[in-house]
Design a protein around this motif. Structure first.
Motif, PDB file in Angstrom:
ATOM      1  N   GLY A  20       0.826  -1.191   0.000  1.00 44.15           N
ATOM      2  CA  GLY A  20       0.000   0.000   0.000  1.00 44.15           C
ATOM      3  C   GLY A  20       0.860   1.240   0.000  1.00 44.15           C
ATOM      4  O   GLY A  20       2.095   1.160   0.072  1.00 44.15           O
ATOM      5  N   ALA A  21       0.227   2.401  -0.089  1.00 43.58           N
ATOM      6  CA  ALA A  21       0.967   3.651  -0.165  1.00 43.58           C
ATOM      7  C   ALA A  21       1.831   3.869   1.068  1.00 43.58           C
ATOM      8  O   ALA A  21       2.998   4.268   0.973  1.00 43.58           O
ATOM      9  CB  ALA A  21      -0.018   4.806  -0.335  1.00 43.58           C
ATOM     10  N   GLN A  22       1.259   3.612   2.228  1.00 43.77           N
ATOM     11  CA  GLN A  22       1.988   3.836   3.478  1.00 43.77           C
ATOM     12  C   GLN A  22       3.186   2.906   3.600  1.00 43.77           C
ATOM     13  O   GLN A  22       4.298   3.342   3.908  1.00 43.77           O
ATOM     14  CB  GLN A  22       1.032   3.640   4.650  1.00 43.77           C
ATOM     15  N   LEU A 192      -0.820   4.645  -8.156  1.00 47.58           N
ATOM     16  CA  LEU A 192      -1.863   4.734  -9.182  1.00 47.58           C
ATOM     17  C   LEU A 192      -2.990   3.735  -8.927  1.00 47.58           C
ATOM     18  O   LEU A 192      -4.170   4.065  -9.095  1.00 47.58           O
ATOM     19  CB  LEU A 192      -1.256   4.492 -10.566  1.00 47.58           C
ATOM     20  N   VAL A 193      -2.629   2.528  -8.540  1.00 50.07           N
ATOM     21  CA  VAL A 193      -3.639   1.504  -8.257  1.00 50.07           C
ATOM     22  C   VAL A 193      -4.527   1.930  -7.090  1.00 50.07           C
ATOM     23  O   VAL A 193      -5.759   1.799  -7.138  1.00 50.07           O
ATOM     24  CB  VAL A 193      -2.971   0.150  -7.957  1.00 50.07           C
ATOM     25  N   ILE A 194      -3.898   2.453  -6.037  1.00 48.79           N
ATOM     26  CA  ILE A 194      -4.670   2.882  -4.863  1.00 48.79           C
ATOM     27  C   ILE A 194      -5.564   4.066  -5.231  1.00 48.79           C
ATOM     28  O   ILE A 194      -6.729   4.135  -4.810  1.00 48.79           O
ATOM     29  CB  ILE A 194      -3.729   3.241  -3.700  1.00 48.79           C
ATOM     30  N   ALA A 195      -5.035   5.012  -6.020  1.00 46.69           N
ATOM     31  CA  ALA A 195      -5.850   6.151  -6.466  1.00 46.69           C
ATOM     32  C   ALA A 195      -7.030   5.670  -7.302  1.00 46.69           C
ATOM     33  O   ALA A 195      -8.159   6.166  -7.152  1.00 46.69           O
ATOM     34  CB  ALA A 195      -4.992   7.128  -7.262  1.00 46.69           C
ATOM     35  N   ALA A 196      -6.772   4.692  -8.182  1.00 50.27           N
ATOM     36  CA  ALA A 196      -7.851   4.151  -9.014  1.00 50.27           C
ATOM     37  C   ALA A 196      -8.919   3.480  -8.161  1.00 50.27           C
ATOM     38  O   ALA A 196     -10.119   3.610  -8.427  1.00 50.27           O
ATOM     39  CB  ALA A 196      -7.273   3.151 -10.017  1.00 50.27           C
ATOM     40  N   ARG A 197      -8.489   2.754  -7.125  1.00 48.85           N
ATOM     41  CA  ARG A 197      -9.450   2.108  -6.218  1.00 48.85           C
ATOM     42  C   ARG A 197     -10.318   3.148  -5.521  1.00 48.85           C
ATOM     43  O   ARG A 197     -11.526   2.967  -5.363  1.00 48.85           O
ATOM     44  CB  ARG A 197      -8.710   1.263  -5.188  1.00 48.85           C
ATOM     45  N   LEU A 198      -9.688   4.234  -5.087  1.00 48.09           N
ATOM     46  CA  LEU A 198     -10.451   5.309  -4.412  1.00 48.09           C
ATOM     47  C   LEU A 198     -11.462   5.942  -5.373  1.00 48.09           C
ATOM     48  O   LEU A 198     -12.584   6.264  -4.982  1.00 48.09           O
ATOM     49  CB  LEU A 198      -9.491   6.356  -3.861  1.00 48.09           C
ATOM     50  N   ILE A 199     -11.042   6.132  -6.632  1.00 49.13           N
ATOM     51  CA  ILE A 199     -11.949   6.709  -7.628  1.00 49.13           C
ATOM     52  C   ILE A 199     -13.125   5.758  -7.889  1.00 49.13           C
ATOM     53  O   ILE A 199     -14.284   6.186  -7.956  1.00 49.13           O
ATOM     54  CB  ILE A 199     -11.191   6.998  -8.936  1.00 49.13           C
ATOM     55  N   LEU A 200     -12.818   4.472  -8.044  1.00 48.03           N
ATOM     56  CA  LEU A 200     -13.883   3.490  -8.286  1.00 48.03           C
ATOM     57  C   LEU A 200     -14.846   3.413  -7.105  1.00 48.03           C
ATOM     58  O   LEU A 200     -16.058   3.300  -7.292  1.00 48.03           O
ATOM     59  CB  LEU A 200     -13.264   2.115  -8.534  1.00 48.03           C
TER      60      LEU A 200
END
Length: 205
Positions: A20-22, A192-200
């Motif tokens: 994850g990002a953290q 990018l994957v985490i950002a995409a998950r948040l957008i979805l």
């Protein structure tokens, strides 16, 4: 009261031991050997604090504050996209990878980035305050739920400490620019994957 503490420890680890990002940020700082202690303390103690608030009942409020979570969500998306672009830009500039990644970074900038990655993610609040808070309160009355919290807090601090200081074992490998390039691409992809998950989540919600 060992059982609630063990449940808390296991529950805490199950939520944070994942790419994850953290975790990517802590790993990066550990490899750089830059400001590892403040980063570890921010991540570990933040988890402990949010879990404490969740068990104390604040998670109930957070769960019912969709507007607040939406503001955090979109702020987090913007920051993650910026961080992904920064990592990708470093990866594409191979001639300066070792200098940029190995040089001394600002403590203030590192702390601000760590705080942003930690707090601009609505899943952090849902995992710690809501989920851990719910599991903790399911342990029964005092002091069982507070033993659960202690187990979860220890799990967070232990994990981030191990990740941050254990990453230095990879320092020799990251003496090569190619290794930094791979790490930066992984970090960019992760953000990018985490950002995409948040957008979805925002769109589907």
């Amino acid at each position: 009261m060992l059982a609630p503490a063990l449940i808390g420890f296991a529950s805490g680890l199950s939520l944070i031991v994942a790419i994850g990002a953290q975790n990517a940020f802590v790993l990066q700082q550990g490899i750089r050997r830059q400001h590892v202690l403040p980063v570890v303390l921010i991540c570990g103690l933040t988890d402990a604090l949010l879990e404490l608030l969740g068990i104390a009942g604040i998670g109930f409020v957070v769960e019912r504050a969709p507007v607040l979570l939406e503001v955090i969500r979109w702020g987090g998306i913007a920051f993650l996209l910026w961080y992904a672009w920064s990592a990708a830009r470093r990866a594409m500039r191979t001639e300066s990878l070792v200098t940029e990644n190995g040089g001394a970074g600002s403590l203030r900038r590192t702390i601000l980035a760590c705080l942003a990655i930690t707090y601009l993610n609505p899943h952090v609040y849902l995992d710690t305050m809501v989920l851990m808070g719910s599991i903790g309160n399911a342990q029964g009355a005092d002091p069982a739920r507070w033993w659960f919290w202690l187990g979860g807090a220890i799990a967070s601090v232990a994990w981030f400490t191990a990740l941050g200081y254990g990453a230095r074992l990879l320092t020799r490998f990251f003496a090569k620019p190619r290794a930094w390039q791979i790490l930066d691409w992984i970090i960019a992809a992760t953000m990018l994957v985490i950002a995409a998950r948040l957008i979805l989540d925002a769109v589907s919600g």
